[in-house]
Design an enzyme around this catalytic site. Sequence first.
Site: not given
Ligand code: GUN
Length: 287
Positions: A54, A98, A121
């Site tokens: 990311k 996350q 998100d």
């Molecule tokens: N863990 C796995 N996929 C995601 C996501 O799309 N966002 C977040 N915050 N954590 C994740």
Amino acid sequence: MAARIIDGKKIAGLTRADIAARAARLEAETGVKPGLAVIIVGDDPASQVYVRNKKRACEEAGMYSVVIEMPADTTQAELMEQIEQLKKDEKIHGILVQLPLPKHLDEDAVIAAIPPEKDVDAFHPANTGKIMIGDYDFLPCTPAGVMKLLEYEGIEIAGKECVVVGRSNIVGKPQAMLLLHANGTVTVCHSKTKDLAEVTRRADILVVAIGRANFITGDMIKPGAVVIDVGMNRLEDKKLCGDVDFASCSQVAGAITPVPGGVGPMTITMLLENTLTAAKKAASKKL
Ligand code: GUN
């Protein structure tokens, strides 16, 4: 006949180039550089890889990016305080915590603490509610990425039988809603569904997000169907595979996403899109 492969990597690359150009334009016109903060708690190796990717994607798109690493024994109050600081930080337009979090932390409370306008998100209840009524600022990244793939491939959704396997808050539920907004006839399957194969065989468009390696096999799909595999499973030999058995399904489907290189690259791409949207909103408030 073998299915057409939907090249998520290529589509993500083209979309990211477009996002980078729009981010550069925003910065030139307003002085606002889109900024994303990612908080990671603990040292789960898979999460660390996702977070690194990311950060890299943000920087490649010309955005500002910070990763805040917190130890596994971080308390709820410490995590909340960190979110509070990012809330006030004008350089940060998107905050992502996350998931999954270590067991002792309350995930729902953390999601609710992120201000909806920085919730890139789209997990905050205010944003999920907006998605339900079809009036949203952000879409959750994975379902939005799936919609982008379908759009890019010119796949008509209106009037089609769409089957979503999986009902998570992150993928299955919002995915069903987006397909419904696009006028698909949508069925959601889950672990209690009685005859899963009977339902999946009806699908013109099948989206699978259950986290079980190679679960959907060629006999479970309709010839010519579009098969979108959201799964990302690591086998014992460390190889990645999806929830769809690619070898058998690609012989029956009309189009199919591979793993890796299908939905995965689109998820981060949509995170960049959401960060840009949040930055644009912040910039328009400053003017
Ligand atoms: N863990 C796995 N996929 C995601 C996501 O799309 N966002 C977040 N915050 N954590 C994740």
